[in-house]
Structure formats: C-alpha cells, structure tokens
Write a protein that holds these residues in place. Structure first.
Motif, PDB file in Angstrom:
ATOM      1  N   CYS A 132       0.876  -1.164   0.000  1.00 41.21           N
ATOM      2  CA  CYS A 132       0.000   0.000   0.000  1.00 41.21           C
ATOM      3  C   CYS A 132       0.918   1.219   0.000  1.00 41.21           C
ATOM      4  O   CYS A 132       1.692   1.419   0.938  1.00 41.21           O
ATOM      5  CB  CYS A 132      -0.896   0.007   1.238  1.00 41.21           C
ATOM      6  N   PHE A 133       0.862   1.998  -1.071  1.00 42.48           N
ATOM      7  CA  PHE A 133       1.693   3.180  -1.185  1.00 42.48           C
ATOM      8  C   PHE A 133       0.877   4.388  -0.722  1.00 42.48           C
ATOM      9  O   PHE A 133      -0.214   4.642  -1.223  1.00 42.48           O
ATOM     10  CB  PHE A 133       2.166   3.362  -2.629  1.00 42.48           C
ATOM     11  N   LEU A 134       1.410   5.114   0.235  1.00 39.76           N
ATOM     12  CA  LEU A 134       0.726   6.265   0.816  1.00 39.76           C
ATOM     13  C   LEU A 134       1.194   7.516   0.083  1.00 39.76           C
ATOM     14  O   LEU A 134       2.315   7.986   0.266  1.00 39.76           O
ATOM     15  CB  LEU A 134       1.013   6.345   2.310  1.00 39.76           C
ATOM     16  N   GLU A 135       0.322   8.022  -0.784  1.00 40.90           N
ATOM     17  CA  GLU A 135       0.682   9.105  -1.690  1.00 40.90           C
ATOM     18  C   GLU A 135      -0.049  10.396  -1.333  1.00 40.90           C
ATOM     19  O   GLU A 135      -1.283  10.412  -1.294  1.00 40.90           O
ATOM     20  CB  GLU A 135       0.316   8.707  -3.125  1.00 40.90           C
ATOM     21  N   PRO A 136       0.685  11.481  -1.086  1.00 37.11           N
ATOM     22  CA  PRO A 136       0.034  12.767  -0.831  1.00 37.11           C
ATOM     23  C   PRO A 136      -0.845  13.154  -2.017  1.00 37.11           C
ATOM     24  O   PRO A 136      -0.483  12.923  -3.173  1.00 37.11           O
ATOM     25  CB  PRO A 136       1.199  13.742  -0.687  1.00 37.11           C
ATOM     26  N   GLU A 137      -1.986  13.750  -1.732  1.00 33.10           N
ATOM     27  CA  GLU A 137      -2.906  14.147  -2.802  1.00 33.10           C
ATOM     28  C   GLU A 137      -2.576  15.509  -3.394  1.00 33.10           C
ATOM     29  O   GLU A 137      -3.252  15.964  -4.300  1.00 33.10           O
ATOM     30  CB  GLU A 137      -4.345  14.111  -2.296  1.00 33.10           C
ATOM     31  N   GLY A 138      -1.546  16.138  -2.902  1.00 29.04           N
ATOM     32  CA  GLY A 138      -1.142  17.430  -3.444  1.00 29.04           C
ATOM     33  C   GLY A 138      -0.015  18.018  -2.619  1.00 29.04           C
ATOM     34  O   GLY A 138       0.405  17.454  -1.599  1.00 29.04           O
ATOM     35  N   LEU A 139       0.469  19.171  -3.047  1.00 29.77           N
ATOM     36  CA  LEU A 139       1.575  19.824  -2.361  1.00 29.77           C
ATOM     37  C   LEU A 139       1.139  20.552  -1.093  1.00 29.77           C
ATOM     38  O   LEU A 139       1.922  20.689  -0.159  1.00 29.77           O
ATOM     39  CB  LEU A 139       2.257  20.817  -3.309  1.00 29.77           C
ATOM     40  N   ASN A 140      -0.094  21.033  -1.065  1.00 27.13           N
ATOM     41  CA  ASN A 140      -0.556  21.852   0.053  1.00 27.13           C
ATOM     42  C   ASN A 140      -1.723  21.218   0.791  1.00 27.13           C
ATOM     43  O   ASN A 140      -2.696  21.892   1.122  1.00 27.13           O
ATOM     44  CB  ASN A 140      -0.944  23.243  -0.463  1.00 27.13           C
ATOM     45  N   THR A 141      -1.628  19.920   1.042  1.00 22.02           N
ATOM     46  CA  THR A 141      -2.696  19.219   1.742  1.00 22.02           C
ATOM     47  C   THR A 141      -2.102  18.105   2.602  1.00 22.02           C
ATOM     48  O   THR A 141      -1.010  17.606   2.313  1.00 22.02           O
ATOM     49  CB  THR A 141      -3.730  18.625   0.754  1.00 22.02           C
ATOM     50  N   ASN A 142      -2.813  17.765   3.645  1.00 20.54           N
ATOM     51  CA  ASN A 142      -2.400  16.642   4.490  1.00 20.54           C
ATOM     52  C   ASN A 142      -3.099  15.348   4.089  1.00 20.54           C
ATOM     53  O   ASN A 142      -2.905  14.323   4.731  1.00 20.54           O
ATOM     54  CB  ASN A 142      -2.701  16.939   5.965  1.00 20.54           C
ATOM     55  N   LEU A 143      -3.926  15.396   3.047  1.00 20.57           N
ATOM     56  CA  LEU A 143      -4.644  14.210   2.604  1.00 20.57           C
ATOM     57  C   LEU A 143      -3.692  13.247   1.902  1.00 20.57           C
ATOM     58  O   LEU A 143      -2.842  13.659   1.114  1.00 20.57           O
ATOM     59  CB  LEU A 143      -5.787  14.580   1.663  1.00 20.57           C
ATOM     60  N   VAL A 144      -3.886  11.972   2.206  1.00 13.21           N
ATOM     61  CA  VAL A 144      -3.030  10.926   1.648  1.00 13.21           C
ATOM     62  C   VAL A 144      -3.917   9.861   1.025  1.00 13.21           C
ATOM     63  O   VAL A 144      -4.922   9.453   1.611  1.00 13.21           O
ATOM     64  CB  VAL A 144      -2.145  10.299   2.756  1.00 13.21           C
ATOM     65  N   THR A 197       0.395  -1.251   9.589  1.00 11.50           N
ATOM     66  CA  THR A 197       1.410  -0.493  10.298  1.00 11.50           C
ATOM     67  C   THR A 197       1.426   0.953   9.831  1.00 11.50           C
ATOM     68  O   THR A 197       1.481   1.226   8.626  1.00 11.50           O
ATOM     69  CB  THR A 197       2.804  -1.127  10.074  1.00 11.50           C
ATOM     70  N   GLY A 198       1.334   1.875  10.782  1.00 17.29           N
ATOM     71  CA  GLY A 198       1.349   3.301  10.492  1.00 17.29           C
ATOM     72  C   GLY A 198      -0.025   3.901  10.284  1.00 17.29           C
ATOM     73  O   GLY A 198      -0.167   5.117  10.258  1.00 17.29           O
ATOM     74  N   LEU A 199      -1.044   3.059  10.127  1.00 15.30           N
ATOM     75  CA  LEU A 199      -2.399   3.558   9.880  1.00 15.30           C
ATOM     76  C   LEU A 199      -3.350   3.240  11.033  1.00 15.30           C
ATOM     77  O   LEU A 199      -4.565   3.308  10.869  1.00 15.30           O
ATOM     78  CB  LEU A 199      -2.947   2.960   8.570  1.00 15.30           C
ATOM     79  N   GLU A 200      -2.810   2.927  12.173  1.00 15.56           N
ATOM     80  CA  GLU A 200      -3.631   2.509  13.314  1.00 15.56           C
ATOM     81  C   GLU A 200      -4.648   3.554  13.739  1.00 15.56           C
ATOM     82  O   GLU A 200      -5.684   3.214  14.311  1.00 15.56           O
ATOM     83  CB  GLU A 200      -2.730   2.150  14.509  1.00 15.56           C
ATOM     84  N   ASN A 201      -4.387   4.829  13.475  1.00 15.26           N
ATOM     85  CA  ASN A 201      -5.300   5.910  13.867  1.00 15.26           C
ATOM     86  C   ASN A 201      -5.863   6.664  12.673  1.00 15.26           C
ATOM     87  O   ASN A 201      -6.329   7.796  12.816  1.00 15.26           O
ATOM     88  CB  ASN A 201      -4.577   6.887  14.803  1.00 15.26           C
ATOM     89  N   VAL A 202      -5.824   6.041  11.496  1.00 15.71           N
ATOM     90  CA  VAL A 202      -6.250   6.720  10.275  1.00 15.71           C
ATOM     91  C   VAL A 202      -7.728   7.107  10.344  1.00 15.71           C
ATOM     92  O   VAL A 202      -8.540   6.417  10.951  1.00 15.71           O
ATOM     93  CB  VAL A 202      -5.975   5.834   9.038  1.00 15.71           C
ATOM     94  N   GLU A 203      -8.044   8.246   9.753  1.00 17.79           N
ATOM     95  CA  GLU A 203      -9.425   8.710   9.600  1.00 17.79           C
ATOM     96  C   GLU A 203      -9.690   8.855   8.113  1.00 17.79           C
ATOM     97  O   GLU A 203      -8.899   9.475   7.391  1.00 17.79           O
ATOM     98  CB  GLU A 203      -9.630  10.062  10.296  1.00 17.79           C
ATOM     99  N   ILE A 204     -10.779   8.317   7.651  1.00 16.46           N
ATOM    100  CA  ILE A 204     -11.122   8.404   6.236  1.00 16.46           C
ATOM    101  C   ILE A 204     -11.882   9.697   5.961  1.00 16.46           C
ATOM    102  O   ILE A 204     -12.869   9.990   6.626  1.00 16.46           O
ATOM    103  CB  ILE A 204     -11.959   7.186   5.809  1.00 16.46           C
ATOM    104  N   VAL A 205     -11.397  10.448   4.988  1.00 15.08           N
ATOM    105  CA  VAL A 205     -12.052  11.687   4.572  1.00 15.08           C
ATOM    106  C   VAL A 205     -13.016  11.399   3.423  1.00 15.08           C
ATOM    107  O   VAL A 205     -14.135  11.880   3.407  1.00 15.08           O
ATOM    108  CB  VAL A 205     -10.999  12.739   4.144  1.00 15.08           C
ATOM    109  N   ARG A 206     -12.554  10.595   2.458  1.00 15.11           N
ATOM    110  CA  ARG A 206     -13.373  10.166   1.327  1.00 15.11           C
ATOM    111  C   ARG A 206     -13.178   8.660   1.174  1.00 15.11           C
ATOM    112  O   ARG A 206     -12.067   8.206   0.951  1.00 15.11           O
ATOM    113  CB  ARG A 206     -12.944  10.871   0.038  1.00 15.11           C
ATOM    114  N   PRO A 207     -14.247   7.886   1.284  1.00 16.96           N
ATOM    115  CA  PRO A 207     -14.099   6.435   1.173  1.00 16.96           C
ATOM    116  C   PRO A 207     -13.696   6.005  -0.233  1.00 16.96           C
ATOM    117  O   PRO A 207     -13.951   6.699  -1.214  1.00 16.96           O
ATOM    118  CB  PRO A 207     -15.487   5.902   1.533  1.00 16.96           C
ATOM    119  N   GLY A 208     -13.052   4.849  -0.301  1.00 10.49           N
ATOM    120  CA  GLY A 208     -12.655   4.285  -1.581  1.00 10.49           C
ATOM    121  C   GLY A 208     -13.843   3.673  -2.300  1.00 10.49           C
ATOM    122  O   GLY A 208     -14.940   3.563  -1.756  1.00 10.49           O
ATOM    123  N   TYR A 209     -13.616   3.267  -3.518  1.00  9.83           N
ATOM    124  CA  TYR A 209     -14.675   2.681  -4.334  1.00  9.83           C
ATOM    125  C   TYR A 209     -14.033   1.772  -5.370  1.00  9.83           C
ATOM    126  O   TYR A 209     -12.819   1.770  -5.561  1.00  9.83           O
ATOM    127  CB  TYR A 209     -15.505   3.769  -5.021  1.00  9.83           C
TER     128      TYR A 209
END
Length: 119
Positions: free
Chosen positions: A57-69, A91-103
């Motif tokens: 699972c590659f954790l990719e920032p959604e932009g330069l000025n956002t904390n969304l991954v 690992t590393g996502l134990e406290n993750v919060e979903i902003v937009r669910p996947g599909y």
C-alpha cells in the motif's frame, strides 16, 4: 513529494474476507464483473493470492498543500466503517481517519453500432 509504504497483513486479510458479504454482487460472492486488470481491489488481491503475507500500500500525498493521503493499492467498495477497520490493521495507519471512502470501478461495454438516437 515524499511517499510512504505500508502493507496488509494477516489481520487485514481476515477482515477483507470476513466482510466480503458487504461487497456489491459484481465483486464479492463469486461475481463475474470486470474491474481494471492493473489495479484489482484489495478483496480480489486477497482472494486470488491467499498465500501472500501482505500486499503493498503506497501512501501518496494528494497534493503539495494538503495533508490528505491516498492509500494506493487499497481500492474496494466496502462501507466506509469497514474500510476504516481494514486500514487500521496496517502499520502506520492505526489511527487513520477516512475523509473520502474508496470505491471500485466495474467496466462494461456496449457496441456503439447497436445504439440508436433514442438510446
């Protein structure tokens, strides 16, 4: 842009399969729908490769000025609360919060020569 990587594990795979009954019929329950070959859902990965210990699972920032991954490699049409349970096993996502669910995406085709002006 800095990206990170994590992976699924046995606990992730157990949840993926436990909740297969919550998937749309085209994906779970032996559905015959066609998704993209190059990016199968996490359910399809776990189903097709039951002996694998994990999937990247590659954790990719959604932009330069956002904390969304974006968790690339974890697509799936599970309900949001199930997606969150699945992600939190990694690992590393134990406290993750979903902003937009996947599909998931299902591809279909209609021969354009069969269409009329009334569709």
């Amino acid at each position: 842009i800095t990206c990170f990587q994590t992976a699924t594990n046995d606990e992730t795979h157990k949840l993926v399969m436990k909740y297969e009954n919550r998937l749309p019929i085209y994906d779970g329950l032996d559905g015959a729908g066609n998704g993209p070959r190059y990016c199968p859902s996490i359910y399809k990965k776990v189903q097709r490769f039951p002996d694998r210990e994990g999937h990247n699972c590659f954790l990719e920032p959604e932009g330069l000025n956002t904390n969304l991954v974006y968790p690339n490699g974890m697509s799936g049409p599970y309900p949001q609360e199930i997606q969150q349970l699945i992600l939190r096993t990694m690992t590393g996502l134990e406290n993750v919060e979903i902003v937009r669910p996947g599909y998931d995406v299902e591809y279909d085709f209609v021969n354009p020569q069969t269409l009329t002006h009334t569709l």
